[in-house]
Design an enzyme around this catalytic site. Structure first.
Site, PDB file in Angstrom:
ATOM      1  N   ASP A  78       0.806  -1.212   0.000  1.00  0.00           N
ATOM      2  CA  ASP A  78       0.000   0.000   0.000  1.00  0.00           C
ATOM      3  C   ASP A  78       0.847   1.274   0.000  1.00  0.00           C
ATOM      4  OD1 ASP A  78      -2.318  -1.441  -0.118  1.00  0.00           O
ATOM      5  OD2 ASP A  78      -2.794  -1.245   2.012  1.00  0.00           O
ATOM      6  N   GLY A  79       1.959   1.291   0.731  1.00  0.00           N
ATOM      7  CA  GLY A  79       2.819   2.477   0.747  1.00  0.00           C
ATOM      8  C   GLY A  79       3.397   2.772  -0.625  1.00  0.00           C
TER       9      GLY A  79
END
Length: 146
Positions: free
Chosen positions: A58-59
């Site tokens: 996700d980052g």
């Protein structure tokens, strides 16, 4: 088509790229290049980039999404690791996803972005684009008076 790769700084090795990613990109005639692996506030993509492919979690996806928003192109999230709620596929599904894009069968999903900025008087001290959240914190704390 030209694609920019947003790559997780530690999970994605050159060996993984050469064995699992580059062959799939070549199969669908993607010209590709890598974006900076570190979180730089301003990343300048190459001209004619049509897709951002984020390889990580996700980052990595969120960093790639900021670049995609800058130039108005879609992003494809490929989960490599543990957390990828925002990602559309895994490395095993990359071939199928690129096939759907190539044949026009891929349905685009649109998300709203939030632009945040920290002001000091009339001066912008910090600005960022948030896709799923914006975090606020105090960069400078006041000193205690005795």
């Amino acid at each position: 088509m030209k694609a920019a790769l947003q790559i997780h700084p530690t999970r994605i090795t050159q060996e993984l790229l050469e064995e699992r990613v580059y062959p799939v990109l070549q199969k669908y005639d993607y010209e590709h290049y890598e974006l900076a692996r570190i979180d730089e506030p301003e990343v300048t993509p190459q001209p004619n980039t049509k897709l951002i492919i984020a390889l990580g979690g996700d980052g990595t996806f969120l960093h790639g999404a900021r670049v995609a928003l800058q130039i108005g192109v879609p992003i494809l999230g490929v989960m490599v690791g543990r957390t990828g709620f925002l990602c559309s596929t895994t490395l095993d599904g990359l071939d199928d996803m690129l096939a759907e894009i190539a044949t026009g069968k891929m349905r685009e999903e649109y998300s709203h972005a939030l632009r945040g900025r920290v002001m000091c008087g009339k001066r912008v001290k910090y600005k960022q684009i948030g896709l799923n959240e914006i975090e606020g914190f105090r960069a400078v704390t006041e000193t205690l008076r005795e």
